[in-house]
Enzyme design. Sequence first.
Site, PDB file in Angstrom:
ATOM      1  N   ILE A  19       0.836  -1.209   0.000  1.00 44.77           N
ATOM      2  CA  ILE A  19       0.000   0.000   0.000  1.00 44.77           C
ATOM      3  C   ILE A  19       0.865   1.251   0.000  1.00 44.77           C
ATOM      4  CG2 ILE A  19      -1.688   1.308   1.361  1.00 44.77           C
ATOM      5  CD1 ILE A  19      -2.843  -1.436   2.296  1.00 44.77           C
ATOM      6  N   ASP A  62      13.130   3.497  10.492  1.00 41.95           N
ATOM      7  CA  ASP A  62      12.488   2.319  11.075  1.00 41.95           C
ATOM      8  C   ASP A  62      11.574   2.853  12.175  1.00 41.95           C
ATOM      9  OD1 ASP A  62      11.872   0.123  12.738  1.00 41.95           O
ATOM     10  OD2 ASP A  62      13.726  -0.895  12.210  1.00 41.95           O
ATOM     11  N   VAL A  63      10.280   2.592  12.084  1.00 36.69           N
ATOM     12  CA  VAL A  63       9.358   3.203  13.055  1.00 36.69           C
ATOM     13  C   VAL A  63       9.558   2.675  14.477  1.00 36.69           C
ATOM     14  CG1 VAL A  63       7.598   3.748  11.307  1.00 36.69           C
ATOM     15  CG2 VAL A  63       7.406   1.619  12.630  1.00 36.69           C
ATOM     16  N   ASN A  85       2.256   4.541   7.156  1.00 42.88           N
ATOM     17  CA  ASN A  85       1.728   3.329   6.532  1.00 42.88           C
ATOM     18  C   ASN A  85       2.393   2.065   7.069  1.00 42.88           C
ATOM     19  OD1 ASN A  85       0.845   1.578   4.056  1.00 42.88           O
ATOM     20  ND2 ASN A  85       3.090   1.570   4.008  1.00 42.88           N
ATOM     21  N   TYR A 150      -3.088  -8.595  16.267  1.00 39.98           N
ATOM     22  CA  TYR A 150      -3.004  -7.546  15.244  1.00 39.98           C
ATOM     23  C   TYR A 150      -4.212  -6.611  15.353  1.00 39.98           C
ATOM     24  CZ  TYR A 150      -3.339  -5.427  10.567  1.00 39.98           C
ATOM     25  OH  TYR A 150      -3.467  -4.538   9.517  1.00 39.98           O
ATOM     26  N   LYS A 154      -4.337  -2.588  15.999  1.00 39.88           N
ATOM     27  CA  LYS A 154      -4.961  -1.639  15.065  1.00 39.88           C
ATOM     28  C   LYS A 154      -6.109  -0.872  15.744  1.00 39.88           C
ATOM     29  CE  LYS A 154      -2.480  -1.807  11.372  1.00 39.88           C
ATOM     30  NZ  LYS A 154      -1.838  -0.604  10.814  1.00 39.88           N
ATOM     31  N   PRO A 180      -8.733   0.024   5.606  1.00 42.08           N
ATOM     32  CA  PRO A 180      -8.959  -0.945   4.521  1.00 42.08           C
ATOM     33  C   PRO A 180      -9.424  -2.300   5.034  1.00 42.08           C
ATOM     34  CG  PRO A 180      -6.734   0.022   4.431  1.00 42.08           C
ATOM     35  CD  PRO A 180      -7.316   0.354   5.769  1.00 42.08           C
ATOM     36  N   GLY A 181     -10.129  -3.020   4.149  1.00 40.55           N
ATOM     37  CA  GLY A 181     -10.342  -4.460   4.319  1.00 40.55           C
ATOM     38  C   GLY A 181      -9.183  -5.163   3.631  1.00 40.55           C
ATOM     39  N   THR A 185      -1.709  -7.454  -1.042  1.00 40.45           N
ATOM     40  CA  THR A 185      -0.297  -7.199  -0.710  1.00 40.45           C
ATOM     41  C   THR A 185       0.277  -8.437  -0.010  1.00 40.45           C
ATOM     42  OG1 THR A 185      -0.685  -6.407   1.540  1.00 40.45           O
ATOM     43  CG2 THR A 185      -0.838  -4.754  -0.217  1.00 40.45           C
TER      44      THR A 185
HETATM   45  N1  LIG Z   1      -3.033  -5.441   3.069  1.00 40.15           N
HETATM   46  C1  LIG Z   1      -4.132  -5.388   3.798  1.00 40.15           C
HETATM   47  O1  LIG Z   1      -5.044  -6.211   3.603  1.00 40.15           O
HETATM   48  C2  LIG Z   1      -4.321  -4.298   4.836  1.00 40.15           C
HETATM   49  C3  LIG Z   1      -5.615  -4.090   5.333  1.00 40.15           C
HETATM   50  C4  LIG Z   1      -5.818  -3.099   6.306  1.00 40.15           C
HETATM   51  C5  LIG Z   1      -4.768  -2.328   6.748  1.00 40.15           C
HETATM   52  N2  LIG Z   1      -3.510  -2.549   6.249  1.00 40.15           N
HETATM   53  C6  LIG Z   1      -2.427  -1.707   6.774  1.00 40.15           C
HETATM   54  O2  LIG Z   1      -1.833  -1.009   5.703  1.00 40.15           O
HETATM   55  C7  LIG Z   1      -0.442  -0.786   5.963  1.00 40.15           C
HETATM   56  C8  LIG Z   1       0.399  -1.326   4.816  1.00 40.15           C
HETATM   57  O3  LIG Z   1       0.113  -2.700   4.683  1.00 40.15           O
HETATM   58  P1  LIG Z   1       0.596  -3.593   3.433  1.00 40.15           P
HETATM   59  O4  LIG Z   1      -0.481  -4.559   3.170  1.00 40.15           O
HETATM   60  O5  LIG Z   1       1.124  -2.739   2.348  1.00 40.15           O
HETATM   61  O6  LIG Z   1       1.792  -4.399   4.185  1.00 40.15           O
HETATM   62  P2  LIG Z   1       3.088  -5.105   3.594  1.00 40.15           P
HETATM   63  O7  LIG Z   1       2.896  -5.455   2.171  1.00 40.15           O
HETATM   64  O8  LIG Z   1       3.410  -6.200   4.566  1.00 40.15           O
HETATM   65  O9  LIG Z   1       4.189  -3.940   3.714  1.00 40.15           O
HETATM   66  C9  LIG Z   1       4.512  -3.463   4.989  1.00 40.15           C
HETATM   67  C10 LIG Z   1       5.372  -2.238   4.845  1.00 40.15           C
HETATM   68  O10 LIG Z   1       5.673  -1.758   6.169  1.00 40.15           O
HETATM   69  C11 LIG Z   1       7.085  -1.672   6.287  1.00 40.15           C
HETATM   70  N3  LIG Z   1       7.513  -1.866   7.665  1.00 40.15           N
HETATM   71  C12 LIG Z   1       7.294  -2.916   8.481  1.00 40.15           C
HETATM   72  N4  LIG Z   1       7.872  -2.711   9.686  1.00 40.15           N
HETATM   73  C13 LIG Z   1       8.485  -1.501   9.614  1.00 40.15           C
HETATM   74  C14 LIG Z   1       9.257  -0.722  10.506  1.00 40.15           C
HETATM   75  N5  LIG Z   1       9.557  -1.161  11.752  1.00 40.15           N
HETATM   76  N6  LIG Z   1       9.700   0.495  10.111  1.00 40.15           N
HETATM   77  C15 LIG Z   1       9.434   0.940   8.870  1.00 40.15           C
HETATM   78  N7  LIG Z   1       8.743   0.247   7.948  1.00 40.15           N
HETATM   79  C16 LIG Z   1       8.265  -0.953   8.326  1.00 40.15           C
HETATM   80  C17 LIG Z   1       7.624  -2.761   5.376  1.00 40.15           C
HETATM   81  O11 LIG Z   1       8.995  -2.526   5.087  1.00 40.15           O
HETATM   82  P3  LIG Z   1      10.016  -3.750   4.726  1.00 40.15           P
HETATM   83  O12 LIG Z   1       9.896  -3.959   3.242  1.00 40.15           O
HETATM   84  O13 LIG Z   1      11.346  -3.228   5.164  1.00 40.15           O
HETATM   85  O14 LIG Z   1       9.568  -4.948   5.498  1.00 40.15           O
HETATM   86  C18 LIG Z   1       6.710  -2.555   4.184  1.00 40.15           C
HETATM   87  O15 LIG Z   1       7.111  -1.448   3.415  1.00 40.15           O
HETATM   88  C19 LIG Z   1      -0.154  -1.487   7.303  1.00 40.15           C
HETATM   89  O16 LIG Z   1      -0.189  -0.532   8.349  1.00 40.15           O
HETATM   90  C20 LIG Z   1      -1.300  -2.470   7.437  1.00 40.15           C
HETATM   91  O17 LIG Z   1      -1.558  -2.800   8.796  1.00 40.15           O
HETATM   92  C21 LIG Z   1      -3.261  -3.510   5.298  1.00 40.15           C
END
Ligand SMILES: NC(=O)c1ccc[n+]([C@@H]2O[C@H](COP(=O)([O-])OP(=O)(O)OC[C@H]3O[C@@H](n4cnc5c(N)ncnc54)[C@H](OP(=O)(O)O)[C@@H]3O)[C@@H](O)[C@H]2O)c1
Length: 245
Positions: A19, A62-63, A85, A150, A154, A180-181, A185
Site C-alpha cells: 500500500i 524504522d518506526v 503506513n 493484530y 490496530k 482498509p479491508g 499485498t
Molecule cells: N493489506 C491489507 O489487507 C491491509 C488491510 C488493512 C490495513 N492494512 C495496513 O496497511 C499498511 C500497509 O500494509 P501492506 O499490506 O502494504 O503491508 P506489507 O505489504 O506487509 O508492507 C509493509 C510495509 O511496512 C514496512 N515496515 C514494516 N515494519 C516496519 C518498521 N519497523 N519500520 C518501517 N517500515 C516498516 C515494510 O517494510 P520492509 O519492506 O522493510 O519490510 C513494508 O514497506 C499497514 O499498516 C497495514 O496494517 C493492510
Amino acid sequence: MGFSISNKVALVTGANRGIGKAIVESFLKHGAKKVYLAVRNTESTKGLEQEYGDRVVSLQLDVSDNASIQRAAAQAGDVDVLVNNAGILMPANSLSEHAEEVLSKELDVNVFGLIRVAKAFAATLEQNQGALVQLNSVASIKNFADLSTYSASKAASYSITQGIREQLAPKGVSVLSVHPGPIDTDMAVQAGFDGEADSTASVSEGIVNALAAGDFHLFPDTVSKQFEAAYQGYAGALIPETLTA
Ligand SMILES: NC(=O)c1ccc[n+]([C@@H]2O[C@H](COP(=O)([O-])OP(=O)(O)OC[C@H]3O[C@@H](n4cnc5c(N)ncnc54)[C@H](OP(=O)(O)O)[C@@H]3O)[C@@H](O)[C@H]2O)c1
C-alpha cells in the site's frame, strides 16, 4: 478542511512495497512536488528512484527506532503530508502460546511507531498547515480471532489517531484515519487471506480523494465499505467528521 496533494511534499513510511508504494505513486500522479520514501532499507526503493528521479528521496527510517525517526525529521522539515503506513501482522489468536510476545511486537510497530512519528513531525505539520494520514484497518473496529493481537494493535492505533486529531485539527492539521479491508499485498497473504482482495490503488486513490474532501474516516474498498455502512451511525454520533479550529 480540504487538503489537495498537488504541489505538496509528502513522507510515506513503508514506501517500498504494498500500500505504501501505491500511495507514493498516487501522490506523484496527482501532482505532489516530492515524496520522501521512508524505509528500513534504502536499497528497496532503487526502482522508485529510477522511475521518478528527483521527485522521490529515500530516507532510512524504522518506526521502531526513534533515532532514525529523529534523523529523518531533521532532514525532512518541508513535509506537508505525513503518511504512517508501516505496519506488521503476525497471525496469533488471543490464546496462542506466543500471544503476548506477538502483541508486544505489533504494538511497538503499529502503535508506538505511530506515536513516535507523529511526535517527531507534529511541529512541522502544524507549521506547514499539513496533513497526517494513518493506515488503520477494519480490524481497528472488529477483532478477528485468528488475527486477534493484530486487531488489538490496530484498535489502539485508531484510538491514538483520534487523539492526535483532537490535538492537531484545531491547529490546522488535517488528520485522516484509513480503514482498509483485505488488500492485495504481502500482508494479506500473511493473514491467510485467499479470497478476492481489492487493489492497492483503491486505498491510495481513496486517500487522495478523502484528503481533498476533508474526511476523517476512509473505508476505501469493497469489504471495508460494508463495515462503514454498519459503523457510520456509531461513529457519526461519537466521532464527528468535522473538527476544526
Ligand atoms: N493489506 C491489507 O489487507 C491491509 C488491510 C488493512 C490495513 N492494512 C495496513 O496497511 C499498511 C500497509 O500494509 P501492506 O499490506 O502494504 O503491508 P506489507 O505489504 O506487509 O508492507 C509493509 C510495509 O511496512 C514496512 N515496515 C514494516 N515494519 C516496519 C518498521 N519497523 N519500520 C518501517 N517500515 C516498516 C515494510 O517494510 P520492509 O519492506 O522493510 O519490510 C513494508 O514497506 C499497514 O499498516 C497495514 O496494517 C493492510
